[in-house]
Write a protein that holds these residues in place. Structure first.
Motif, PDB file in Angstrom:
ATOM      1  N   ALA A   1     -17.030  21.171 -49.911  1.00 50.61           N
ATOM      2  CA  ALA A   1     -15.809  21.985 -49.890  1.00 50.61           C
ATOM      3  C   ALA A   1     -15.550  22.515 -48.479  1.00 50.61           C
ATOM      4  N   MET A   2     -16.598  22.981 -47.825  1.00 50.44           N
ATOM      5  CA  MET A   2     -16.463  23.524 -46.467  1.00 50.44           C
ATOM      6  C   MET A   2     -15.971  22.447 -45.505  1.00 50.44           C
ATOM      7  N   ASN A   3     -16.541  21.261 -45.595  1.00 45.61           N
ATOM      8  CA  ASN A   3     -16.133  20.156 -44.722  1.00 45.61           C
ATOM      9  C   ASN A   3     -14.697  19.720 -44.983  1.00 45.61           C
ATOM     10  N   SER A   4     -14.194  20.008 -46.178  1.00 45.48           N
ATOM     11  CA  SER A   4     -12.800  19.695 -46.521  1.00 45.48           C
ATOM     12  C   SER A   4     -11.888  20.909 -46.279  1.00 45.48           C
ATOM     13  N   LYS A   5     -12.436  21.932 -45.623  1.00 45.27           N
ATOM     14  CA  LYS A   5     -11.702  23.154 -45.274  1.00 45.27           C
ATOM     15  C   LYS A   5     -11.213  23.928 -46.504  1.00 45.27           C
ATOM     16  N   ARG A   6     -11.930  23.768 -47.623  1.00 46.54           N
ATOM     17  CA  ARG A   6     -11.635  24.558 -48.831  1.00 46.54           C
ATOM     18  C   ARG A   6     -12.647  25.715 -48.839  1.00 46.54           C
ATOM     19  N   PHE A   7     -12.391  26.699 -47.980  1.00 49.23           N
ATOM     20  CA  PHE A   7     -13.391  27.736 -47.709  1.00 49.23           C
ATOM     21  C   PHE A   7     -13.619  28.699 -48.874  1.00 49.23           C
ATOM     22  N   ALA A   8     -12.589  28.999 -49.653  1.00 52.91           N
ATOM     23  CA  ALA A   8     -12.782  29.887 -50.810  1.00 52.91           C
ATOM     24  C   ALA A   8     -13.689  29.207 -51.841  1.00 52.91           C
ATOM     25  N   GLU A   9     -13.473  27.921 -52.051  1.00 48.32           N
ATOM     26  CA  GLU A   9     -14.323  27.169 -52.983  1.00 48.32           C
ATOM     27  C   GLU A   9     -15.757  27.094 -52.442  1.00 48.32           C
ATOM     28  N   ALA A  10     -15.877  26.840 -51.145  1.00 50.43           N
ATOM     29  CA  ALA A  10     -17.207  26.779 -50.521  1.00 50.43           C
ATOM     30  C   ALA A  10     -17.913  28.121 -50.676  1.00 50.43           C
ATOM     31  N   GLU A  11     -17.185  29.191 -50.417  1.00 53.10           N
ATOM     32  CA  GLU A  11     -17.767  30.537 -50.560  1.00 53.10           C
ATOM     33  C   GLU A  11     -18.320  30.733 -51.967  1.00 53.10           C
ATOM     34  N   ALA A  12     -17.554  30.345 -52.971  1.00 61.77           N
ATOM     35  CA  ALA A  12     -17.988  30.506 -54.368  1.00 61.77           C
ATOM     36  C   ALA A  12     -19.255  29.690 -54.650  1.00 61.77           C
ATOM     37  N   ARG A  13     -19.307  28.457 -54.135  1.00 61.76           N
ATOM     38  CA  ARG A  13     -20.481  27.605 -54.380  1.00 61.76           C
ATOM     39  C   ARG A  13     -21.728  28.168 -53.696  1.00 61.76           C
ATOM     40  N   PHE A  14     -21.579  28.608 -52.449  1.00 62.71           N
ATOM     41  CA  PHE A  14     -22.738  29.161 -51.744  1.00 62.71           C
ATOM     42  C   PHE A  14     -23.217  30.449 -52.414  1.00 62.71           C
ATOM     43  N   ALA A  15     -22.288  31.261 -52.875  1.00 67.67           N
ATOM     44  CA  ALA A  15     -22.665  32.501 -53.572  1.00 67.67           C
ATOM     45  C   ALA A  15     -23.414  32.175 -54.866  1.00 67.67           C
ATOM     46  N   GLN A  16     -22.947  31.141 -55.594  1.00 64.02           N
ATOM     47  CA  GLN A  16     -23.648  30.716 -56.814  1.00 64.02           C
ATOM     48  C   GLN A  16     -25.051  30.210 -56.476  1.00 64.02           C
ATOM     49  N   ALA A  17     -25.155  29.434 -55.420  1.00 67.40           N
ATOM     50  CA  ALA A  17     -26.465  28.911 -55.007  1.00 67.40           C
ATOM     51  C   ALA A  17     -27.413  30.070 -54.705  1.00 67.40           C
ATOM     52  N   LEU A  18     -26.897  31.111 -54.071  1.00 68.73           N
ATOM     53  CA  LEU A  18     -27.738  32.259 -53.724  1.00 68.73           C
ATOM     54  C   LEU A  18     -28.131  33.085 -54.941  1.00 68.73           C
ATOM     55  N   ARG A  19     -27.327  33.060 -55.976  1.00 69.65           N
ATOM     56  CA  ARG A  19     -27.729  33.748 -57.215  1.00 69.65           C
ATOM     57  C   ARG A  19     -28.953  33.050 -57.818  1.00 69.65           C
ATOM     58  N   ASN A  20     -29.000  31.722 -57.701  1.00 74.02           N
ATOM     59  CA  ASN A  20     -30.146  30.955 -58.205  1.00 74.02           C
ATOM     60  C   ASN A  20     -31.337  31.017 -57.259  1.00 74.02           C
ATOM     61  N   SER A  21     -31.062  31.094 -55.973  1.00 74.11           N
ATOM     62  CA  SER A  21     -32.130  31.031 -54.975  1.00 74.11           C
ATOM     63  C   SER A  21     -31.783  31.970 -53.806  1.00 74.11           C
ATOM     64  N   PRO A  22     -32.043  33.278 -53.957  1.00 76.22           N
ATOM     65  CA  PRO A  22     -31.608  34.276 -52.972  1.00 76.22           C
ATOM     66  C   PRO A  22     -32.208  34.111 -51.573  1.00 76.22           C
ATOM     67  N   ARG A  23     -33.281  33.342 -51.468  1.00 75.14           N
ATOM     68  CA  ARG A  23     -33.932  33.172 -50.163  1.00 75.14           C
ATOM     69  C   ARG A  23     -33.542  31.843 -49.489  1.00 75.14           C
TER      70      ARG A  23
END
Length: 139
Positions: A20-42
């Motif tokens: 998503a980030m590479n496609s400049k869809r930054f809001a979507e990228a933000e959501a995915r990275f935030a979800q990833a951090l909920r599963n793996s905060p470190r």
């Protein structure tokens, strides 16, 4: 869910965020990275790219982005991209001294990545010098 399952789910979400980030869809990228951090905060790289996505969404997100860059560096002190991106953000926030510290660190851990931050810092310096030369004249 086991730790291994959570980590592999985090990596999947991270990969989706990168796409998503590479496609400049930054809001979507933000959501995915935030979800990833909920599963793996470190997950340092997810913090780094969450910071990048937030910066790309604009100035209201700069402080939150800075927190994510700081966390990425805390988790993985040799993550060169985090120093590069944080340095660029610090310049945008008019915190040149802190950006210069990131550049110095970047030069030691990854001189190749330091080149881009250095180039941007030169541009900022040249722009500020030309403003001073104009002496506040209006055109």
């Amino acid at each position: 869910m086991s730790q291994i399952e959570e980590r592999s789910q985090a990596v999947r979400l991270y990969d989706q965020g990168v796409k998503a980030m590479n496609s400049k869809r930054f809001a979507e990228a933000e959501a995915r990275f935030a979800q990833a951090l909920r599963n793996s905060p470190r997950f340092a790289e997810a913090h780094n790219y969450l910071g990048y996505s937030l910066v790309m969404e604009g100035p209201p997100n700069y402080l939150m982005a800075l927190e994510h860059y700081n966390r990425a560096i805390q988790l993985k002190p040799n993550l060169a991209e985090a120093y590069e991106y944080r340095g660029m953000l610090l310049l945008k926030m008019d915190r040149k001294g802190a950006a210069e510290k990131d550049l110095a660190t970047l030069r030691t851990i990854n001189p190749g990545r330091a080149v881009e931050l250095e180039r941007i810092m030169k541009k900022v310096n040249e722009a500020s010098r030309s403003v001073v030369k104009q002496g506040g004249q209006t055109r």
